[in-house]
Design a protein around this motif. Structure first.
Motif, PDB file in Angstrom:
ATOM      1  N   GLU A  47     -10.424  -3.384 -10.385  1.00  0.00           N
ATOM      2  CA  GLU A  47      -9.804  -3.647  -9.391  1.00  0.00           C
ATOM      3  C   GLU A  47     -10.756  -3.929  -8.280  1.00  0.00           C
ATOM      4  OE1 GLU A  47      -8.272   0.082  -7.877  1.00  0.00           O
ATOM      5  OE2 GLU A  47      -6.468   0.220  -8.936  1.00  0.00           O
ATOM      6  N   LEU A  48     -10.385  -4.638  -7.526  1.00  0.00           N
ATOM      7  CA  LEU A  48     -11.208  -5.359  -6.316  1.00  0.00           C
ATOM      8  C   LEU A  48     -12.215  -3.783  -5.598  1.00  0.00           C
ATOM      9  CD1 LEU A  48      -9.155  -7.605  -4.083  1.00  0.00           C
ATOM     10  CD2 LEU A  48     -11.664  -8.269  -5.458  1.00  0.00           C
ATOM     11  N   ASN A  49     -13.333  -4.023  -5.313  1.00  0.00           N
ATOM     12  CA  ASN A  49     -13.498  -2.793  -4.572  1.00  0.00           C
ATOM     13  C   ASN A  49     -13.854  -2.627  -3.087  1.00  0.00           C
ATOM     14  OD1 ASN A  49     -15.968  -0.985  -3.948  1.00  0.00           O
ATOM     15  ND2 ASN A  49     -17.310  -2.024  -3.604  1.00  0.00           N
ATOM     16  N   LEU A  50     -12.330  -2.127  -2.490  1.00  0.00           N
ATOM     17  CA  LEU A  50     -11.622  -1.754  -1.553  1.00  0.00           C
ATOM     18  C   LEU A  50     -11.411  -0.420  -0.945  1.00  0.00           C
ATOM     19  CD1 LEU A  50      -9.392  -4.777  -1.488  1.00  0.00           C
ATOM     20  CD2 LEU A  50     -11.786  -4.328  -0.197  1.00  0.00           C
ATOM     21  N   SER A  51     -10.796   0.172  -0.215  1.00  0.00           N
ATOM     22  CA  SER A  51     -10.534   1.628  -0.030  1.00  0.00           C
ATOM     23  C   SER A  51      -9.026   2.041  -0.655  1.00  0.00           C
ATOM     24  CB  SER A  51     -10.586   1.524   1.492  1.00  0.00           C
ATOM     25  OG  SER A  51      -9.839   0.746   2.693  1.00  0.00           O
ATOM     26  N   ALA A  52      -9.223   2.638  -0.778  1.00  0.00           N
ATOM     27  CA  ALA A  52      -7.295   3.260  -1.755  1.00  0.00           C
ATOM     28  C   ALA A  52      -6.059   3.062  -0.447  1.00  0.00           C
ATOM     29  CB  ALA A  52      -7.447   4.707  -1.927  1.00  0.00           C
ATOM     30  N   PRO A  53      -5.278   2.532  -0.715  1.00  0.00           N
ATOM     31  CA  PRO A  53      -4.234   2.047   0.098  1.00  0.00           C
ATOM     32  C   PRO A  53      -3.897   3.493   1.296  1.00  0.00           C
ATOM     33  CG  PRO A  53      -3.202   1.920  -2.345  1.00  0.00           C
ATOM     34  CD  PRO A  53      -4.915   2.665  -2.081  1.00  0.00           C
ATOM     35  N   LEU A  54      -3.693   3.469   2.697  1.00  0.00           N
ATOM     36  CA  LEU A  54      -3.940   4.169   3.232  1.00  0.00           C
ATOM     37  C   LEU A  54      -1.894   4.169   3.843  1.00  0.00           C
ATOM     38  CD1 LEU A  54      -6.944   3.592   5.732  1.00  0.00           C
ATOM     39  CD2 LEU A  54      -6.492   4.958   3.977  1.00  0.00           C
ATOM     40  N   SER A  55      -1.875   5.514   4.655  1.00  0.00           N
ATOM     41  CA  SER A  55      -0.256   5.457   4.909  1.00  0.00           C
ATOM     42  C   SER A  55      -0.751   4.727   6.369  1.00  0.00           C
ATOM     43  CB  SER A  55       0.365   6.834   5.342  1.00  0.00           C
ATOM     44  OG  SER A  55      -0.784   7.519   5.949  1.00  0.00           O
ATOM     45  N   GLU A  56       0.773   4.507   7.158  1.00  0.00           N
ATOM     46  CA  GLU A  56       1.032   4.051   8.278  1.00  0.00           C
ATOM     47  C   GLU A  56      -0.120   4.863   9.412  1.00  0.00           C
ATOM     48  OE1 GLU A  56       4.860   1.629   9.078  1.00  0.00           O
ATOM     49  OE2 GLU A  56       3.971   2.694  10.775  1.00  0.00           O
ATOM     50  N   GLU A 105      -7.442   5.395  12.018  1.00  0.00           N
ATOM     51  CA  GLU A 105      -8.179   4.954  11.727  1.00  0.00           C
ATOM     52  C   GLU A 105      -8.816   3.795  12.941  1.00  0.00           C
ATOM     53  OE1 GLU A 105      -9.694   3.414   7.869  1.00  0.00           O
ATOM     54  OE2 GLU A 105     -11.137   1.864   8.264  1.00  0.00           O
ATOM     55  N   LEU A 106      -7.658   2.898  12.835  1.00  0.00           N
ATOM     56  CA  LEU A 106      -7.554   1.822  13.964  1.00  0.00           C
ATOM     57  C   LEU A 106      -8.193   2.539  15.190  1.00  0.00           C
ATOM     58  CD1 LEU A 106      -7.162  -1.553  13.561  1.00  0.00           C
ATOM     59  CD2 LEU A 106      -7.386   0.114  12.047  1.00  0.00           C
ATOM     60  N   MET A 136       5.444   0.096  -2.521  1.00  0.00           N
ATOM     61  CA  MET A 136       4.993  -0.358  -1.060  1.00  0.00           C
ATOM     62  C   MET A 136       6.313  -0.995  -0.795  1.00  0.00           C
ATOM     63  SD  MET A 136       3.151  -2.083   0.823  1.00  0.00           S
ATOM     64  CE  MET A 136       1.726  -1.598   0.863  1.00  0.00           C
ATOM     65  N   VAL A 178      -3.665   4.964   8.988  1.00  0.00           N
ATOM     66  CA  VAL A 178      -3.855   3.042   9.084  1.00  0.00           C
ATOM     67  C   VAL A 178      -4.237   3.591  11.281  1.00  0.00           C
ATOM     68  CG1 VAL A 178      -4.099   0.612   9.351  1.00  0.00           C
ATOM     69  CG2 VAL A 178      -3.580   1.776   7.280  1.00  0.00           C
ATOM     70  N   MET A 179      -3.015   4.089  11.417  1.00  0.00           N
ATOM     71  CA  MET A 179      -3.162   4.069  13.162  1.00  0.00           C
ATOM     72  C   MET A 179      -4.453   4.845  13.530  1.00  0.00           C
ATOM     73  SD  MET A 179      -0.625   2.473  14.420  1.00  0.00           S
ATOM     74  CE  MET A 179      -0.153   2.881  16.521  1.00  0.00           C
TER      75      MET A 179
END
Lengths: 445, 482
Positions: free
Chosen positions: A39-48, A54-55, A1, A51-52
């Motif tokens: 684990e928390l029910n969140l999505s899997a980690p994303l790359s930069e 998706e946003l 990370m 994320v860019m």
């Protein structure tokens, strides 16, 4: 990370130094029955990159004032922002700092706040300003509470021409303390002076007026401030900072507290926030003021420097007897406003105000001449004005939208008596051809 | 350094505006003559290069996280990923008008909806209002929600109970919501004293506000029992989420029995603090409190997102629009980036880092309270006080070594407190350098205390006279009279 430097090997070494056999031993006093299982029910980690994109896919679902022509105001304004403003507030020495508790290593932000306080005082005609509130609405609510402390009375009188969203925030702020609030009706687009004078009594702590008001009209605040003073109450003026480039300042006219939304001063629309509440008053009331204040002082060699001051009013010292609970504020937005006001200077702010005034007058005249449309109020306006429409404003806005125009505010949303009325806003950014296009489409309705 | 008002010259400018392209009217034909300003606002007159040099120079007189270690306890000064800044600048977010029609704002609405989903999961609560603009703003909103809830049950109750170690915002927020504040003393271990709590817990108590981990960096290990007692008394349990960074992926406020929690997004979710703001302080609530949260909420109907204002029991609005939206974009970006798999790494590393510092400085400074620390540790410099050196002096000396000082003189329950929060984004090497500096200073106090008492020595100004700033207030620049 990439945001967390320590590797598992580093952690192992650190745990060894700490003297525990494992990380779990460190947190062994957290009872097992409340521990998360899995684990928390969140999505899997994303790359930069992910994320860019998706946003970006969310961002492009919105229209924005760069692609569309915006005739919408009502508390958030599409004013021009000089390039120097985003440039300076993007300097990470400013934006990655915290509240300047350690003055010696925070002289940069402290001096900019001192300059901000000075500029807000100049603009409002007041003697002291704080270092920012959350937004215009909360600044007004805090002003009402401060007026109660000043006047040692507890009734609030507010005009119905004050931004309805601000009034809603005042109601929420007041929902615990439950001070009596009287709302005054309007006539011809401004506060009804007769009704106001009947409402002010020897119990009135604050009279709150917006200048120019939510309908765009310029209130006669001179008369109102005088009336308020005669009754021994404090006048709270909610001012548009750009209008103060041309209009006499509330301070000049005797107001006790001047607040407002600082967003027009170089802060993007940003879907409603972060904005900036400005707040100014007279020196005699400084100890009753909410929020951070910066003062000039000297170091032991006599060199001038700046530090937070009058902190004994604040929550970290006074606790439940503090003047307000505000802690984090909008310091970076105050910096944006400082850079904006420095860039515009005395001539720029007047010119901006003058452009708004003349373009609004042009738009108002052209729309008023259209068949089926009329201008219901004769009171003078600054950058917004109300139009009576032949069809519901939603129909008009739908047509404008097809031509990449964000239309006006449907006034019926806030004032049921103003169904079929729309509030247009014309800032210095609107060109004659944009206004002509608006008028042309309105004519086709 | 000169003020911007003392820079430039009359007639200089750094703005440009388009020429007026509509008829120019006589001013007095548009605004009432007695309200026309006679003189221009006294703002600076500088060229663009003067302006840029002025503010750039000021930025160089300021310490930000990007320049170095910033271990301010309870403020969670973690690194702010640059990706957050890039997404927040996307035009659809930055230039969208808050009142433009909902169907033209679906991206922002969806982001808010999805962020609420994430925060519900992270906090273990049933609803989250994104509206509060800061932690303290969230506290006030939470207290108003609690008041509305009790009022709807026919009794507003009168009092809020707060431990003596709490942030000052807690009592201030409770008072703003119209409550009397009862302070309870902590145990010698620095935790909520259950016996003290029992003494004051009655049918007049509306809520108890607890920070967990508390301001001493300790986990309230009896939280389940505390929660049971409070709920038995018909009161509600409020969590100050300032220290949520320590709990990610380990436990959740909802699972511990809290009814309301505020989440300082700027702390745990890495949005920059901006020299004191903007922040964002969403509140999470349990189901029975959901009707009372601020309007509007963001709801979903099929594929369409919309604002719901039709919530008759809501406390109303506490923000002019919806929230510090730009801050929400940054926090959402961060959560997406970290995802489920990395979120526990945050608290794990924050906890290891804090305990590492605690271990390394033990013996050099007094540890007022033993016990397992979470993400921050609190020392006392009362040993150093015997040499006439205060925590405040030590904070000034730290500046000379290129670090921002920790929080000093807080929490109030610790004499000469030094509260250190390294966060997870600092490396072991940085922590070692910092600890070496702290040890050096402890030795200086023994041998050459004046070096510490007279610090800082390397800053642009020496120690400032803060008393003078109150006694002879100078709160603005005045134009010199000719």
């Amino acid at each position: 990370m990439e945001y967390i430097p320590n590797t598992p090997e580093d952690q192992k070494e650190m745990l060894r130094v700490i003297g525990v056999s494992s990380y779990d031993e460190l947190i062994s006093n957290i009872p097992p029955e409340i521990r998360l299982k899995g684990e928390l029910n969140l999505s899997a980690p994303l790359s930069e990159l992910e994320v860019m994109s998706e946003l970006k896919s969310l961002s492009i679902m919105n229209v924005n004032a760069d692609d569309f022509t915006c005739f919408l105001g009502a508390g958030a304004y599409d004013h021009f922002i000089p390039a120097v403003v985003p440039h300076i507030i993007s300097r990470s020495e400013f934006y990655t700092a915290y509240t300047p508790y350690q003055a010696e290593m925070s002289q940069g932000v402290l001096q900019t706040i001192f300059e901000y306080q000075t500029m807000i005082c100049e603009l409002t005609g007041m003697e002291v300003a704080n270092a920012s509130m959350y937004d215009g609405a909360s600044a007004m609510a805090e002003a009402a509470m401060m007026a109660i402390r000043i006047a040692k009375r507890n009734e609030i009188v507010i005009s119905s021409t004050v931004n309805p969203r601000y009034r809603r925030v005042l109601a929420a702020y007041n929902s615990g303390l439950k001070h009596p609030v009287k709302t005054i009706e309007s006539s011809n687009g401004i506060t009804d002076i007769n009704k106001l004078s009947q409402a002010i009594t020897d119990k009135t702590a604050a009279v709150i007026i917006q200048y120019p008001n939510f309908l765009g009209s310029i209130e006669d605040i001179k008369t109102i401030i005088d009336m308020t003073h005669k009754a021994g109450a404090a006048s709270v003026i909610v001012a548009d900072p750009i209008a103060l480039g041309l209009l006499k300042s509330p301070g000049e006219l005797g107001a006790e507290i001047v607040v407002g939304e600082g967003q027009p001063l170089g802060i993007p629309l940003s879907f409603g926030g972060p904005y900036l509440g400005f707040f100014a008053t007279r020196m005699e009331h400084v100890r009753k003021m909410p929020g951070r204040i910066v003062g000039a002082t000297t170091d032991k060699e006599g060199k001038v420097g700046y530090c937070l001051t009058f902190q004994t009013r604040e929550q970290h010292i006074k606790r439940e007897r503090a003047t307000s609970n505000i802690c984090s504020n909008q310091a970076l937005m105050a910096l944006a406003a400082t850079v904006y006001m420095s860039a515009m200077g005395k001539n720029g702010i007047r010119e901006t105000a003058s452009l708004c005034l003349n373009k609004t007058a042009y738009a108002k005249q052209k729309i008023g001449e259209l068949n089926g449309y009329s201008i219901p109020f004769t009171s003078p306006v600054f950058k917004e004005f109300v139009v009576k429409t032949p069809v519901p404003p939603s129909v008009i806005n739908k047509m404008l939208e097809k031509e990449k125009i964000v239309g006006g505010l449907d006034m019926g949303t806030y004032y049921p008596e103003l169904g079929n009325h729309i509030l247009f806003c014309v800032t210095e950014k609107r060109t004659k051809s944009e206004i002509d296009k608006l008028v042309k489409i309105l004519a086709e309705v | 350094m000169k003020l911007i008002f003392e820079t430039g010259a009359p007639g200089r400018r750094s703005y440009s505006l388009p020429a007026l392209d509509v008829p120019d009217n006589e001013l007095s034909s548009l605004i009432p003559a007695d309200l026309i300003k006679k003189e221009d606002v006294n703002l600076p007159e500088v060229s663009e290069v003067e302006l840029i040099r002025h503010f750039t120079r000021l930025s160089q007189m300021n310490f930000g996280l990007d320049l170095g270690f910033y271990p301010l306890g309870s403020c969670t000064m973690k690194y702010n990923p640059k990706l957050n800044e890039e997404t927040a600048k996307m035009p659809g977010f930055l230039h969208s008008h808050p009142l433009q029609p909902e169907h033209l704002s679906q991206g922002s609405l969806k982001l808010m909806y999805e962020l609420e989903v994430c925060l519900k999961e992270i906090s273990g609560m049933n609803r989250v209002s994104l509206q509060p603009a800061a932690g303290a703003h969230g506290e006030m909103s939470g207290m108003l929600v609690i008041r509305s809830y009790h009022e709807s049950n026919g009794s507003p109750r009168k009092r809020v109970i707060i431990p003596d170690s709490a942030h000052g915002t807690n009592p201030a927020s409770a008072a703003l919501a119209g409550y009397d504040v009862t302070v309870i003393k902590s145990t010698r271990e620095g935790l909520v004293d259950i016996n003290e709590l029992k003494k004051v817990l009655d049918s007049d108590c509306a809520a108890v506000m607890i920070t967990n981990p508390n301001t001493l960096g300790l986990f309230e290990k009896d939280i389940v029992e505390i929660s049971r007692l409070i709920h038995e008394a018909g009161a509600l349990l409020y969590m100050d989420g300032a220290n949520l960074n320590a709990l990610l992926g380990i436990t959740r406020p909802g699972d511990m029995g809290f009814d309301v929690v505020h989440i300082n997004l700027h702390k745990t979710f890495s949005t920059p603090h901006g020299g004191g703001g903007p922040g964002a302080g969403p509140i999470g609530v349990v189901e029975k409190l959901a009707p009372f949260i601020p309007v509007p909420t963001v709801e979903k109907d099929g594929d369409r997102y919309y604002f719901d204002y039709n919530r008759p029991q809501s406390i109303g609005s506490i923000h002019g629009f919806y929230s510090n939206f730009g801050v929400l974009v940054k926090a959402y970006t961060y959560i997406k980036k970290m995802g489920a798999a990395c979120i526990h790494d945050i608290s794990r590393n924050a906890i290891i880092n804090a305990n590492y510092i605690k271990k390394r400085l033990e013996g050099y400074y007094t540890l007022p309270i033993a016990g397992q620390s979470m993400h921050e540790c609190v020392f006392s410099s009362k040993l150093q006080k015997e040499k006439g050196v205060h925590a405040w002096d030590i904070s000034k000396r730290i500046q000379d070594f290129g670090f921002h000082p920790p929080t000093v003189n807080f929490p109030l329950v610790v004499e000469e407190a030094i509260m250190i929060e390294p966060t997870e984004t600092e490396s072991k090497e940085t922590l070692d350098k910092f600890c070496d500096v702290m040890i050096t200073i402890a030795k200086e106090v023994e041998t050459t205390p004046d070096i510490v008492k007279n610090a800082p020595h390397t800053m642009i100004v020496k120690r400032l006279d803060e008393a003078q700033a109150v006694k002879k207030p100078v709160l603005r620049w005045q134009k010199p009279t000719q």
